[in-house]
Design a protein around this motif. Structure first.
Motif, mmCIF file in Angstrom:
data_model
loop_
_atom_site.group_PDB
_atom_site.id
_atom_site.type_symbol
_atom_site.label_atom_id
_atom_site.label_comp_id
_atom_site.label_asym_id
_atom_site.label_seq_id
_atom_site.Cartn_x
_atom_site.Cartn_y
_atom_site.Cartn_z
ATOM 1 N N UNK A 29 50.435 45.399 40.833
ATOM 2 C CA UNK A 29 49.535 45.414 39.917
ATOM 3 C C UNK A 29 49.088 43.865 39.513
ATOM 4 N N UNK A 30 50.216 43.048 39.655
ATOM 5 C CA UNK A 30 50.066 41.805 39.266
ATOM 6 C C UNK A 30 49.565 40.981 40.397
ATOM 7 N N UNK A 34 50.511 43.978 48.881
ATOM 8 C CA UNK A 34 51.129 45.123 49.533
ATOM 9 C C UNK A 34 52.868 45.272 48.985
ATOM 10 N N UNK A 35 53.116 46.246 48.102
ATOM 11 C CA UNK A 35 54.577 46.275 47.707
ATOM 12 C C UNK A 35 55.078 47.510 48.155
ATOM 13 N N UNK A 36 54.195 48.546 48.590
ATOM 14 C CA UNK A 36 55.320 49.665 49.296
ATOM 15 C C UNK A 36 53.861 50.593 49.909
ATOM 16 N N UNK A 37 54.290 51.686 50.527
ATOM 17 C CA UNK A 37 53.456 52.706 51.119
ATOM 18 C C UNK A 37 53.630 54.146 50.438
#
Length: 534
Positions: A29-30, A34-37
């Motif tokens: 969000x920030x 890419x943070x995960x799937x």
């Protein structure tokens, strides 16, 4: 009974209900990185398609638009929701006419809607301001699956169709006479696509779920074909953050998502292979993949040799918008690894070419064969695209190295393929330059195979300021380029190169400019224009 993308989905949703069919990226969000799937199961995909079908049936019925009408879809084609729009519209009983966002000119889109007798247009909200004058009802495309609220609207029964009826309308990826051509796809063609795609996507290990990558836009045939193939085997498709994803993202897909089969257009795969030369970990991961399929155009020879030397399991998938995939390379590590063979269950011919000489001026044309899709073949395209003999002449040239094994030798026309394997009509651009700037130029040629967009090489008519010449050419050809796909446009002076008279390589007999030789001779200059470091 013929098979379709919808029958494949319904069958696979029953057989592989809880298995993931897609993995989609979660962005921070920030940071918007890419943070995960997150996974979407076959059952969820099927149910979402039914919800979208009910929604679009309800919306289109409000405007008295009957089933079997053509509905334009002007969307990106890169996301799960885009797939839901396409499949949902099909399941509602309509014929999707697919436009990608790479065709940004609304006038051209509207003209193609007229040619297809389309009754409505669903559009990406990026184009909200430019579709207001559309001649048919317009609907904004939903951004999230949860937006498809049909209330109590039931999913309609599918209309009765024959194998000759149209299931989809695609468009050629290059423009002819200022506009792409319609590519209507019959249910016979679609049934053959189901068969061919199953061959391509056959798992190496049936006991394990294959995980592969999104190849391109669902508005083009490549990714539509590969998704149908993947679904038949219960495979999972990863949606990357961008089609030209980085090596870091590729490694994350392998480690986090279990990617074991990589599908990429040749230009994007070449970048991965170049990186792997100095990245042992990436190279090791590529070597351990079950298969690496590339398509759209030949892989540059240095990258192909590097991959084969390091035992990367390369396979070349050859195809076109009109026919889908047609040929596949043998693969493996033998001397025939790169040779192409036809897929099974089709009717192709390789006919000797009558042309006087090849572009290179030294190839023996006695051995050159034109690839023809016979009318009896299930993947032979619509009659509007075929010759008077009802066969489809692809324009692709091959040599038969051993019986039934072929090597691609280019095209007999004036098209090139861009970085993302979309076609560009170089002759149309050159003809426009000659028509609009005939007093300024002596000779010109358009190049850019495997590049994001074309570059125009000019030999000037006389002594003149080169920068002024470039600007004059851009000004005089601006209207022509405004109607073309983004990957076909020359809209900046930096994409024009002015050279001295008689500098461009020519054939020895006729004096024709050799497009491929220009690309080779000016490779370093082209790399500089595109910001490529080698």
């Amino acid at each position: 009974m013929f098979r379709t993308h919808l029958s494949v989905l319904e069958s696979s949703a029953a057989r592989f209900s809880s298995s993931p069919v897609f993995k989609v990226p979660l962005m921070g969000a920030q940071t918007n990185r890419l943070s995960d799937w997150t996974s979407i199961t076959y059952r969820q995909f099927y149910e979402d398609v039914l919800r979208f079908a009910a929604f679009w049936a309800k919306e289109l019925r409000r405007n008295d638009i009957p089933q079997r009408s053509v509905i334009g879809l002007w969307i990106g084609g890169f996301t799960y929701v885009d797939v839901l729009h396409i499949y949902g519209l099909s399941r509602a009983g309509y014929i999707p006419q697919l436009f990608s966002l790479r065709l940004p000119n609304p006038d051209v889109v509207f003209e193609l809607l007229v040619k297809a007798n389309a009754k409505a247009l669903i559009f990406d909200d990026t184009y909200s301001d430019i579709v207001q004058n559309c001649h048919v009802p317009i609907y904004p495309a939903m951004k999230g699956a949860e937006e498809a609220d049909a209330g109590s609207e039931p999913v309609p029964d599918l209309p009765v169709v024959t194998e000759r009826d149209i299931s989809f309308i695609f468009h050629t990826s290059g423009s002819t006479s200022g506009s792409p051509k319609l590519v209507p796809c019959s249910y016979r063609w679609l049934d053959t696509t189901v068969s061919k795609s199953s061959q391509i996507s056959m798992p190496r290990d049936p006991a394990r779920q294959d995980v592969t990558t999104w190849m391109g836009s669902m508005c083009h045939i490549g990714q539509e074909f590969m998704l149908i193939g993947s679904m038949q085997h219960g495979s999972c498709v990863i949606q990357p953050t961008t089609i030209s994803f980085s090596s870091e993202e590729l490694m994350d897909m392998i480690q986090t998502c279990g990617l074991n089969r990589l599908n990429q257009f040749a230009a994007f795969l070449a970048a991965q292979l170049q990186t792997s030369r100095n990245h042992p970990k990436l190279l090791s991961m590529l070597v351990n993949l079950d298969e690496v399929i590339y398509s759209g155009m030949p892989l540059p020879r240095p990258e192909q040799e590097w991959a084969l030397q390091n035992n990367i399991k390369l396979r070349n998938l050859f195809g076109s918008t009109e026919c889908g995939a047609t040929l596949i390379s043998i693969g493996g590590t033998g001397s025939d690894a790169t040779l192409l063979r036809p897929l099974e269950g089709v009717a192709y011919r390789f006919v000797p070419v009558d042309s006087e000489e090849s572009e290179a001026g030294h190839q023996s044309t006695a051995r050159l064969l034109e690839f023809i899709v016979s009318s009896e073949s299930g993947d032979c395209p619509d009659r509007s695209l075929c010759g008077s003999d009802s066969h489809f002449r692809t324009g692709d040239l091959f040599q038969e190295v051993t019986p039934g094994r072929y090597v691609f030798r280019g095209r007999n026309d004036d098209w090139i393929k861009s970085e993302n394997s979309l076609r560009c009509d170089t002759k149309a651009i050159e003809d426009n330059v000659r028509a609009m700037c005939g007093d300024l130029i002596s000779q010109c040629v358009v190049v850019g195979t495997g590049r994001p967009s074309p570059v125009l090489f000019i030999e000037p008519a006389g002594d003149m300021d080169h920068e002024k010449l470039k600007k004059d050419i851009i000004r005089k050809t601006r209207q022509f380029h405004s109607r073309r796909y983004l990957h076909e446009r020359i809209s900046s002076a930096k994409m024009i190169v002015v050279v001295a008279r008689n500098t461009l390589p020519r054939t020895s007999t006729k004096g024709n400019i050799r497009r491929k030789a220009v690309e080779e001779a000016f490779q370093s200059q082209l790399d500089e224009i595109y910001g490529v470091s080698r």
